[in-house]
Write an enzyme that holds these catalytic residues in place. Sequence first.
Site, PDB file in Angstrom:
ATOM      1  N   CYS A 130       0.807  -1.213   0.000  1.00 34.26           N
ATOM      2  CA  CYS A 130       0.000   0.000   0.000  1.00 34.26           C
ATOM      3  C   CYS A 130       0.849   1.276   0.000  1.00 34.26           C
ATOM      4  O   CYS A 130       1.971   1.286   0.480  1.00 34.26           O
ATOM      5  CB  CYS A 130      -0.951   0.098   1.182  1.00 34.26           C
ATOM      6  SG  CYS A 130      -1.914  -1.381   1.448  1.00 34.26           S
ATOM      7  N   ARG A 174       3.375   0.420  -5.267  1.00 38.91           N
ATOM      8  CA  ARG A 174       3.296  -0.231  -3.959  1.00 38.91           C
ATOM      9  C   ARG A 174       2.055  -1.113  -3.815  1.00 38.91           C
ATOM     10  O   ARG A 174       1.855  -1.771  -2.803  1.00 38.91           O
ATOM     11  CB  ARG A 174       3.277   0.824  -2.849  1.00 38.91           C
ATOM     12  CG  ARG A 174       4.472   1.753  -2.892  1.00 38.91           C
ATOM     13  CD  ARG A 174       4.400   2.758  -1.779  1.00 38.91           C
ATOM     14  NE  ARG A 174       4.444   2.096  -0.506  1.00 38.91           N
ATOM     15  CZ  ARG A 174       5.559   1.726   0.100  1.00 38.91           C
ATOM     16  NH1 ARG A 174       6.720   1.979  -0.449  1.00 38.91           N
ATOM     17  NH2 ARG A 174       5.523   1.114   1.245  1.00 38.91           N
ATOM     18  N   TRP A 209      -2.769  -2.805  -1.629  1.00 44.12           N
ATOM     19  CA  TRP A 209      -2.361  -4.158  -1.982  1.00 44.12           C
ATOM     20  C   TRP A 209      -2.943  -5.010  -0.860  1.00 44.12           C
ATOM     21  O   TRP A 209      -2.460  -4.974   0.277  1.00 44.12           O
ATOM     22  CB  TRP A 209      -0.841  -4.261  -2.022  1.00 44.12           C
ATOM     23  CG  TRP A 209      -0.327  -5.576  -2.511  1.00 44.12           C
ATOM     24  CD1 TRP A 209      -0.109  -5.944  -3.820  1.00 44.12           C
ATOM     25  CD2 TRP A 209       0.060  -6.707  -1.725  1.00 44.12           C
ATOM     26  NE1 TRP A 209       0.380  -7.230  -3.875  1.00 44.12           N
ATOM     27  CE2 TRP A 209       0.501  -7.721  -2.603  1.00 44.12           C
ATOM     28  CE3 TRP A 209       0.081  -6.976  -0.355  1.00 44.12           C
ATOM     29  CZ2 TRP A 209       0.935  -8.967  -2.177  1.00 44.12           C
ATOM     30  CZ3 TRP A 209       0.522  -8.216   0.076  1.00 44.12           C
ATOM     31  CH2 TRP A 209       0.956  -9.199  -0.832  1.00 44.12           C
ATOM     32  N   ASN A 227      -0.949   1.725   5.978  1.00 40.67           N
ATOM     33  CA  ASN A 227      -0.087   0.771   5.288  1.00 40.67           C
ATOM     34  C   ASN A 227       0.571  -0.078   6.353  1.00 40.67           C
ATOM     35  O   ASN A 227       1.186   0.452   7.285  1.00 40.67           O
ATOM     36  CB  ASN A 227       0.973   1.543   4.482  1.00 40.67           C
ATOM     37  CG  ASN A 227       2.073   0.628   3.953  1.00 40.67           C
ATOM     38  OD1 ASN A 227       1.834  -0.542   3.673  1.00 40.67           O
ATOM     39  ND2 ASN A 227       3.268   1.160   3.822  1.00 40.67           N
ATOM     40  N   GLY A 228       0.442  -1.404   6.234  1.00 35.65           N
ATOM     41  CA  GLY A 228       1.038  -2.298   7.227  1.00 35.65           C
ATOM     42  C   GLY A 228       0.036  -3.371   7.605  1.00 35.65           C
ATOM     43  O   GLY A 228      -0.965  -3.574   6.907  1.00 35.65           O
ATOM     44  N   GLU A 253      16.599 -16.161 -11.994  1.00 40.13           N
ATOM     45  CA  GLU A 253      16.163 -14.795 -12.273  1.00 40.13           C
ATOM     46  C   GLU A 253      15.317 -14.750 -13.559  1.00 40.13           C
ATOM     47  O   GLU A 253      14.281 -14.094 -13.607  1.00 40.13           O
ATOM     48  CB  GLU A 253      17.385 -13.865 -12.371  1.00 40.13           C
ATOM     49  CG  GLU A 253      17.108 -12.441 -12.797  1.00 40.13           C
ATOM     50  CD  GLU A 253      16.071 -11.710 -11.955  1.00 40.13           C
ATOM     51  OE1 GLU A 253      15.722 -12.165 -10.853  1.00 40.13           O
ATOM     52  OE2 GLU A 253      15.570 -10.675 -12.427  1.00 40.13           O
ATOM     53  N   LYS A 304      11.365 -13.640 -13.789  1.00 36.90           N
ATOM     54  CA  LYS A 304      10.878 -12.593 -14.702  1.00 36.90           C
ATOM     55  C   LYS A 304       9.715 -13.129 -15.532  1.00 36.90           C
ATOM     56  O   LYS A 304       8.701 -12.477 -15.718  1.00 36.90           O
ATOM     57  CB  LYS A 304      12.040 -12.178 -15.602  1.00 36.90           C
ATOM     58  CG  LYS A 304      12.241 -10.751 -15.871  1.00 36.90           C
ATOM     59  CD  LYS A 304      12.893  -9.902 -14.852  1.00 36.90           C
ATOM     60  CE  LYS A 304      12.362  -9.982 -13.473  1.00 36.90           C
ATOM     61  NZ  LYS A 304      13.099  -9.267 -12.480  1.00 36.90           N
ATOM     62  N   GLU A 317       6.594 -13.562 -13.303  1.00 45.94           N
ATOM     63  CA  GLU A 317       6.031 -12.285 -12.865  1.00 45.94           C
ATOM     64  C   GLU A 317       5.171 -11.634 -13.937  1.00 45.94           C
ATOM     65  O   GLU A 317       4.080 -11.154 -13.655  1.00 45.94           O
ATOM     66  CB  GLU A 317       7.158 -11.295 -12.508  1.00 45.94           C
ATOM     67  CG  GLU A 317       7.778 -11.506 -11.160  1.00 45.94           C
ATOM     68  CD  GLU A 317       8.894 -10.501 -10.872  1.00 45.94           C
ATOM     69  OE1 GLU A 317       8.899  -9.926  -9.784  1.00 45.94           O
ATOM     70  OE2 GLU A 317       9.764 -10.289 -11.738  1.00 45.94           O
ATOM     71  N   HIS A 357      17.237 -35.350 -11.257  1.00 47.54           N
ATOM     72  CA  HIS A 357      16.744 -35.814  -9.952  1.00 47.54           C
ATOM     73  C   HIS A 357      15.260 -35.535  -9.762  1.00 47.54           C
ATOM     74  O   HIS A 357      14.787 -35.469  -8.636  1.00 47.54           O
ATOM     75  CB  HIS A 357      17.556 -35.165  -8.830  1.00 47.54           C
ATOM     76  CG  HIS A 357      19.004 -35.548  -8.865  1.00 47.54           C
ATOM     77  ND1 HIS A 357      19.442 -36.847  -8.771  1.00 47.54           N
ATOM     78  CD2 HIS A 357      20.127 -34.799  -9.036  1.00 47.54           C
ATOM     79  CE1 HIS A 357      20.760 -36.884  -8.848  1.00 47.54           C
ATOM     80  NE2 HIS A 357      21.198 -35.646  -9.024  1.00 47.54           N
ATOM     81  N   LYS A 400       5.723  -3.576  -6.281  1.00 50.15           N
ATOM     82  CA  LYS A 400       7.164  -3.387  -6.428  1.00 50.15           C
ATOM     83  C   LYS A 400       7.877  -3.382  -5.080  1.00 50.15           C
ATOM     84  O   LYS A 400       8.995  -3.821  -4.954  1.00 50.15           O
ATOM     85  CB  LYS A 400       7.441  -2.085  -7.175  1.00 50.15           C
ATOM     86  CG  LYS A 400       8.893  -1.984  -7.551  1.00 50.15           C
ATOM     87  CD  LYS A 400       9.119  -1.192  -8.786  1.00 50.15           C
ATOM     88  CE  LYS A 400      10.565  -1.299  -9.228  1.00 50.15           C
ATOM     89  NZ  LYS A 400      10.923  -2.630  -9.723  1.00 50.15           N
TER      90      LYS A 400
HETATM   91  C1  G6P Z   1       8.890  -7.709  -4.720  1.00 46.60           C
HETATM   92  C2  G6P Z   1       8.970  -7.368  -6.201  1.00 46.60           C
HETATM   93  C3  G6P Z   1      10.205  -8.043  -6.815  1.00 46.60           C
HETATM   94  C4  G6P Z   1      11.453  -7.632  -6.033  1.00 46.60           C
HETATM   95  C5  G6P Z   1      11.328  -7.990  -4.557  1.00 46.60           C
HETATM   96  C6  G6P Z   1      12.479  -7.424  -3.733  1.00 46.60           C
HETATM   97  O1  G6P Z   1       8.559  -9.041  -4.562  1.00 46.60           O
HETATM   98  O2  G6P Z   1       7.799  -7.775  -6.873  1.00 46.60           O
HETATM   99  O3  G6P Z   1      10.326  -7.639  -8.162  1.00 46.60           O
HETATM  100  O4  G6P Z   1      12.573  -8.253  -6.585  1.00 46.60           O
HETATM  101  O5  G6P Z   1      10.116  -7.415  -4.039  1.00 46.60           O
HETATM  102  O6  G6P Z   1      12.426  -6.020  -3.768  1.00 46.60           O
HETATM  103  P1  G6P Z   1      13.593  -5.056  -3.321  1.00 46.60           P
HETATM  104  O7  G6P Z   1      13.021  -3.690  -3.438  1.00 46.60           O
HETATM  105  O8  G6P Z   1      13.938  -5.420  -1.902  1.00 46.60           O
HETATM  106  O9  G6P Z   1      14.745  -5.299  -4.229  1.00 46.60           O
END
Ligand code: G6P
Length: 570
Positions: free
Chosen positions: A2, A28, A66, A90-91, A453, A457, A460, A476, A565
């Site tokens: 949020c 957020r 969120w 927020n929290g 990674e 991606k 996501e 395995h 994010k």
């Molecule tokens: C969230 C985002 C990811 C990000 C992760 C860590 O899950 O969706 O894309 O990598 O947080 O975020 P940070 O700001 O700590 O790198």
Amino acid sequence: MCGIIGIVSKEPFTSKEPLSRLKKLEYRGYDSWGYWNGKQLTKKMGKIVVYDDGTDVNLAICHTRWATHGGVTEWNAHPHRAGKVTIVHNGIIENYAELREELKKKGATFASETDSEVIAHLVEQGVNEKRGMETILKGLLATLKGTFATLIMVDGDDKLYAAKRDSPLALGICKSRMILASDIYAFSDATDKAIFFENDEYAVLTADSYAFFGADGQPIKKTPKTFAWTTVAESKDSYDHFMRKEIDEEPVVCQRLIVSLQGEQHDKFEQLVGLIRKAKKTVFTAAGTAYHASLLGASFLHQQGINAQAIIASEFENFITVDRETVVIAVSQSGETMDVIEAVKYSKEKGATIASIVNVPYSTIERMSSLSLQILAGPEVAVASTKAFTNQSTVMLALAQAFGYANGLEQLPEKLTETLQLEPKLERLAKELHHHRDLYVLGRKLGYPVSREIALKIKEISYIHAEGMMGGELKHGTIALIEEGTPVVSLVYDDDPKMRSSTQEVKARGAHAVVIGSTEHDELRVPAESEAEFAILASTVGQLFAYHLAKERGLPIDKPRNLAKSCTVL
Ligand code: G6P
């Protein structure tokens, strides 16, 4: 997660100002939003619509959500009202269930399923009992368990109230206007002066004054900090998506970082090298994409004989012992990820030295560290991290170099530019493969973090189930899932025979094998001369591939469903 905004101003404003600031916090969370201007309550589902209601006010709060407690509905959207009191939060209020029961017994009626609404009722109770707002806020800090950044308005009162524990909150000080926001993004166009709330502080604000208090009710003297931060990139320019624009920025931001590590940030960088040299153990901790960059960092250092590990922040306490002889390096784009903050807190308690590698300056994690390096990627708007990952990995590469790992760091920006030329091939590949439900990415050594990674991606933004794994683990278990046509991406540096074998093994079972390699005969060839370079360049290939898969599927690339994010909840 949020995002919250509150404005108290001498000059009147309409809905457009707070909502356009809220829009900057949409990264957020973006499942619903709401606005209260003291006269009218607006709550809507979906992404924020910045509109001008033409109603002049001097005080307003708003929120982008969120969801954590209670589904995504209009009635669960903030602000929440109880009698004369309106709040945004927020929290997570951990003791909300018991508070809710107590408040109900006293006659409160709840309009939502959220944990947040108890704040409105608690404040309302105090207002009805004619306790002063400062006493009410002090009581709030004592009563609430969990995390919160909350803003409060009371009908007929021209002040704005705020309280915080663990969730981020900053006050932007403008000429005859105060702006409260979850981060400085939201007001960096209006002022370069900010005060950061620390835990268990509350504040009373007017248009030209602020008063801060601690949990004991005693006033706290706070001095504004002057910050330098470019305003948020608000335009995609000619790009369809921020994500694509941010991938294209990689060569430039990588170059900027390298120059800074050799210049402006050189002393800090050397201090970090010194800390690692002195420590018995170096532990990186992070979440999501930043964790994958941390794995690269740990592996680079490990190859140079340093005792280094990378531990997922949310499982930190369960998998590592840290002490006074440990340096813990928190890696975070936002600098606000709650799992990482918790890992840092724990490490501090154990006496470890805390360093960090962040993108957003003045963030909580930066402020919690004794030493912090900035990756200088600039504001990253797309939820899926791209240029931040590249720059986090570049810092890792620079660290490895400082410990003797020869890796061609200086050539990286140029090579990134060259790598971006692979896009037409990746676009074609995405057209071919975007209908699949499952996809696998295989890597070994430094290719392993990259495989994870790339898979992250893809998950996501394209919503394809993707698994990134160690090539050696394939046999395995996962190989049982390979069928005719299953896409499997192999990361093969310098014809690595083991990776070639893994690729042959899946081909033999009918997989659609795709190789990202470094030799002339590789269709998707990156210009890498070291394994470390290969890792970073192959990640960029993966970003472009994920982008085109999502584009083919017609998905909301910059704001994927259910994600945010900055994850400021545990
Ligand atoms: C969230 C985002 C990811 C990000 C992760 C860590 O899950 O969706 O894309 O990598 O947080 O975020 P940070 O700001 O700590 O790198």
